[in-house]
Enzyme design. Structure first.
Site, mmCIF file in Angstrom:
data_model
loop_
_atom_site.group_PDB
_atom_site.id
_atom_site.type_symbol
_atom_site.label_atom_id
_atom_site.label_comp_id
_atom_site.label_asym_id
_atom_site.label_seq_id
_atom_site.Cartn_x
_atom_site.Cartn_y
_atom_site.Cartn_z
ATOM 1 C CG MET A 1 46.591 23.748 14.511
ATOM 2 S SD MET A 1 46.583 23.121 16.191
ATOM 3 C CE MET A 1 44.970 23.693 16.738
ATOM 4 N N GLY A 2 43.624 20.638 13.066
ATOM 5 C CA GLY A 2 42.402 20.302 12.351
ATOM 6 C C GLY A 2 42.362 18.942 11.702
ATOM 7 C CD GLU A 3 45.833 17.104 8.497
ATOM 8 O OE1 GLU A 3 45.572 16.483 7.442
ATOM 9 O OE2 GLU A 3 46.991 17.411 8.840
ATOM 10 N N PRO B 1 50.958 16.678 19.248
ATOM 11 C CG PRO B 1 52.578 18.275 18.747
ATOM 12 C CD PRO B 1 52.022 16.955 18.278
ATOM 13 N NE ARG B 2 44.569 21.284 23.859
ATOM 14 C CZ ARG B 2 43.285 21.000 23.683
ATOM 15 N NH1 ARG B 2 42.945 19.924 22.997
ATOM 16 N NH2 ARG B 2 42.354 21.741 24.209
ATOM 17 C CD GLU C 1 37.544 25.071 26.533
ATOM 18 O OE1 GLU C 1 37.897 24.670 27.650
ATOM 19 O OE2 GLU C 1 38.365 25.301 25.612
#
Length: 432
Positions: free
Chosen positions: A321-323, A282-283, A83
């Site tokens: 994260m962020g890639e 992975p999430r 979100e």
């Protein structure tokens, strides 16, 4: 009645727009009673998280309505990473149109808090979302006095919405979605119609959700145009891996229970197509140790992004994260996670933007209409289990990947009109 009197006795006695007469609705009282009863276990759990180092004392303070005040800001709530990411284009458009605007962004998770703070925008204050308890909310609202509440997708909380309504502050819900099951549940409880009646304006994510909100009592005149915020997301693209794209598979945003079948399918497919490589993203990167064990159990070698290791094995563990843009750009085939297990599936819009051939499992309720359109036009393929995945991994070549990518673009249509939505939101706020 005793619970209600006790709660009132703890409330601040001074006049406050966020205080109001107690509703006599039985469903509302039942909800408040349940929230009050759950408060002690929740507080114990938060304290345990602090002791274990899973959450900071400051974050818990924010969950209890504290933290540095951000008076008069626009309150925007986005639950978690998905979100928050989908709200970013809208946030940028709002800030560009109104130089005086300040945002108070609240989130439910630590990773979402870190993501929003990584933007480094001084006009955006990020806090953990307050618990949906009236005492907590009164503290939060008295501290920040937000001018309005913008909810991203489906975070509708009864106490939060009622106190904002009693203060005369507008509530806008954007990219709103609600499943048939949730709509039926809200309708049975009696809370649904009350909450929907408090919404000032709503832009649904899809036609099905819009119809269900109308069925719960939302007046037609409060509708904004259908808007799927996720269609406007363009993740930043880093340098792709030096692997042949048509032989590279991305398993994106996987959850517990998915990596095992994916790795088994990949190992089986490699027996027929030895050049295949797998990027496993992975999430929740904190699950990396258990995923490494799964990789070893499947008889595969891996390297990890977090260790900055070279991509010289069959499996590349993207545990940062962020890639995601980088991983989409590296893979010709993308299996979308959260769909082999009952998580509702994650977005198909991002892999479609990067021209990936999209694969998914049977659980796609979060994007039901999008996946239905993709499957109907052969822009995606349903893989129910490890055997389906293995067969598809082994046979889906470059030509078929390109055809699926083109069909996906047609099926999903153009991205959302974020500029128009930002204008509509600001117009609604100025009209109050």
């Amino acid at each position: 009645m005793a619970v209600r009197k006790r709660e009132e006795s703890l409330a601040c006695p001074r006049p406050d727009p966020f205080y109001g007469a107690k509703p006599r609705s039985r469903p509302v009282f039942a909800y408040r009673l349940l929230v009050s009863l759950a408060s002690l276990p929740v507080l114990i759990r938060l304290g345990w998280h602090v002791l274990r180092g899973r959450e900071s004392a400051r974050a818990v303070t924010e969950r209890l309505g504290g933290g540095d005040a951000v008076p008069g800001a626009l309150w925007l709530h986005a639950a978690s990473n998905g979100e928050v990411t989908s709200a970013k284009p809208l946030i940028d458009a709002l800030l560009a149109r109104d130089p005086e605007l300040r945002l108070l962004a609240t989130v439910n998770t630590q990773t979402a808090r870190a993501l929003a703070r990584s933007w480094g925008d001084a006009r955006i204050a990020v806090r953990m979302a307050p618990l949906d308890h009236r005492l907590v909310l009164r503290r939060f609202l008295a501290r920040h006095d937000p001018r309005a509440l913008v909810v991203i997708e489906n975070e509708l909380w009864p106490n939060r919405m009622e106190l904002m309504t009693r203060a005369g502050r507008p509530i806008l819900v954007l990219g709103a979605r609600i499943s048939e099951r949730s709509a039926a549940r809200w309708g049975r409880t009696g809370l649904g119609r009350k909450m929907i009646g408090q919404i000032t304006a709503l832009g649904a994510q899809d036609a099905g959700s819009q119809a269900r909100f109308l069925g719960l009592g939302l007046p037609h005149e409060r509708l904004l145009p259908l808007t799927n915020l996720k269609t406007a997301i363009v993740p930043p693209t880093g340098a792709p891996l030096d692997w042949p794209r048509s032989d590279t598979i991305l398993a994106a945003s996987t959850h517990e229970g998915e990596e095992g079948p994916i790795l088994d399918a990949f190992a089986t497919a490699r027996a027929h197509r030895p050049g295949l490589r797998l990027i496993l993203a992975p999430r929740h990167p904190r699950r990396a140790p258990e995923i490494v064990a799964r990789i070893g159990k499947a008889g595969l070698r891996h390297t990890s992004r977090s260790a900055e290791e070279a991509a010289d094995a069959e499996v590349y563990l993207a545990d940062t994260m962020g890639e995601m843009g980088r991983w989409y750009a590296s893979a010709g085939i993308c299996f979308v996670g959260g769909s082999l297990v009952e998580k509702g599936g994650h977005t198909p819009f991002e892999p479609a933007h990067f021209d990936c051939a999209i694969l998914h499992g049977p659980h796609v309720a979060n994007f039901r209409d999008a996946y239905a359109a993709l499957d109907a036009q052969h822009g995606a393929k349903l893989c129910r289990d490890s055997a389906d995945l293995a067969g598809t991994f082994a046979t889906l070549g470059a030509r078929e990947q390109a055809a699926m990518a083109e069909a996906a673009r047609v099926a999903l249509g153009p991205p959302a009109d974020i500029e128009g939505l930002a204008t509509a939101v600001l117009d609604r706020l100025r009209a109050r």
